[in-house]
Design a protein around this motif. Sequence first.
Motif, short mmCIF file in Angstrom:
data_model
loop_
_atom_site.label_atom_id
_atom_site.label_comp_id
_atom_site.label_asym_id
_atom_site.label_seq_id
_atom_site.Cartn_x
_atom_site.Cartn_y
_atom_site.Cartn_z
N TRP A 1 -35.33 39.65 7.11
CA TRP A 1 -34.53 40.68 6.47
C TRP A 1 -34.06 40.24 5.09
O TRP A 1 -33.74 41.08 4.24
CB TRP A 1 -33.32 41.04 7.34
CG TRP A 1 -33.64 42.09 8.34
CD1 TRP A 1 -33.74 41.95 9.69
CD2 TRP A 1 -33.91 43.48 8.08
NE1 TRP A 1 -34.06 43.15 10.28
CE2 TRP A 1 -34.16 44.10 9.32
CE3 TRP A 1 -33.96 44.25 6.92
CZ2 TRP A 1 -34.46 45.47 9.42
CZ3 TRP A 1 -34.26 45.60 7.03
CH2 TRP A 1 -34.51 46.19 8.25
N ASP B 1 -37.24 43.83 2.10
CA ASP B 1 -37.05 44.94 1.17
C ASP B 1 -37.56 44.57 -0.22
O ASP B 1 -38.21 45.38 -0.90
CB ASP B 1 -35.58 45.34 1.11
CG ASP B 1 -35.11 46.02 2.39
OD1 ASP B 1 -35.52 47.17 2.63
OD2 ASP B 1 -34.37 45.40 3.15
N GLU C 1 -22.01 41.48 4.73
CA GLU C 1 -22.11 42.81 5.33
C GLU C 1 -20.78 43.56 5.25
O GLU C 1 -20.40 44.29 6.17
CB GLU C 1 -22.57 42.70 6.80
CG GLU C 1 -23.24 43.96 7.30
CD GLU C 1 -23.62 43.90 8.77
OE1 GLU C 1 -24.69 44.43 9.11
OE2 GLU C 1 -22.86 43.34 9.58
N ASP D 1 -32.59 51.53 10.93
CA ASP D 1 -33.65 50.97 10.09
C ASP D 1 -34.82 51.94 10.10
O ASP D 1 -35.01 52.69 11.07
CB ASP D 1 -34.07 49.59 10.61
CG ASP D 1 -32.91 48.62 10.62
OD1 ASP D 1 -32.05 48.70 9.72
OD2 ASP D 1 -32.84 47.78 11.54
N GLY E 1 -35.18 48.68 5.33
CA GLY E 1 -33.80 49.14 5.43
C GLY E 1 -33.47 50.42 4.71
O GLY E 1 -32.44 51.04 5.00
#
Length: 408
Positions: A60, A64, A180, A289, A83
């Motif tokens: 992850w 992206d 996050e 996702d 994502g």
Amino acid sequence: MTAVLGGCGSTGSSDVTLELVAADYGDSAASSSKKYWDDLAEGYESRHPGVKVHVDVYSWNDVDRKVKEMVAAGHAPDLAQIGAYADYAAAGKLYPASDLLSIRTQADFLSSLADAGQWQHVQYGIPFAASTRVLFYNKTLFGEAGITPPTNWSELAADAGALKAKGVKYPYALPLGPEEAQAETLQWLLSGGNGYTDDVGTYTIDSPQNVKTFTWLKDELVGKGLTGPVAPGRLNRADAFAAFADGQVGMLNGHPTLMQQAARKGVKFGMVPLPGRTGRARASMGVTDWMMGFRQNGHAEQIGDFLDYAYQEKNVLAFSREYGLLPVTDSASNTMAESGAARDKELRPFLDQLPTSQQYPVGKTSWAAVSAAVKKDIGQAVAPTGSPAGVLTRLQSAASAADSANSG
């Protein structure tokens, strides 16, 4: 509508290789998502000898960026499971879901998730995996403090005070660090009665409700020393989860993977819905996702046929069960809800919340910039010298500017 409706028929073409880039949900080489995708591709190829599916799996931290680089270089994959989709949809690089999927597959998605996959009222983002958040609490620490799980903010603050009096290191872990922070923020905004946007998608970050929410956090939790020794703006989610698994946290918001992490360390935990200001929060936070199909190579028919296969109930359930995630289809969700298997029962508190959960505003092309700003700055709102209203107003200004610039 695609010509293929059954998921196992001929695609009408031969010698086509679909390139798929996917995110890795495993936490080691042994649990890597690569095995799932390789098995799925092998099963599909055995029924479709003219089509090959080549899968590259990235962490992850990288996936992206990897897809963005491929697209920028003019070598977009046929499929990407990542994502966010809105930027690619706005640039005209994606197929609408209706150009790819059979009617049966499209109709099977949870409607709230399918709606979240829309850009300008057309669905481009195809839900792939989902999770919601609940309040985790340490049963042992709660028992020692003689308290019960909170149902509203005042009870949460009182429980945190009792835990602090017993010497608990993090009575309530509040991870507003850059990893996050956008997730913890949304959970609290929802529990305070608002969110990042209003019902028509306009940013409302500095709404009166949101200012009240962060003022309460600053004054009643952080200011009273109930969030532990690390300033919330420097506490990342992964560190908070690790501390919970080490028995140092009384309460925190968590997603399904925390169950496995805590269980491995022998922590006895319970889970309840996130408390709201005066009762249960109006909505839980959901995260989805996305799968998407790129136009560049012109393989719409093969992409759609493969996705019809990938979204068969058995395949959706296999992935969800392997990684402790929630299925995105009605058929798989119903099967999991009715299952007596222990692994499915564990996910039920999260599954129950999914249909009414609120997602990030992922259909806005400005969201990536807004999310980055929240990660960077929101911790300052609860700092000793911070101003919740001032920080939220700055974030609102940045969001409005990003929205105007992207016209998304």
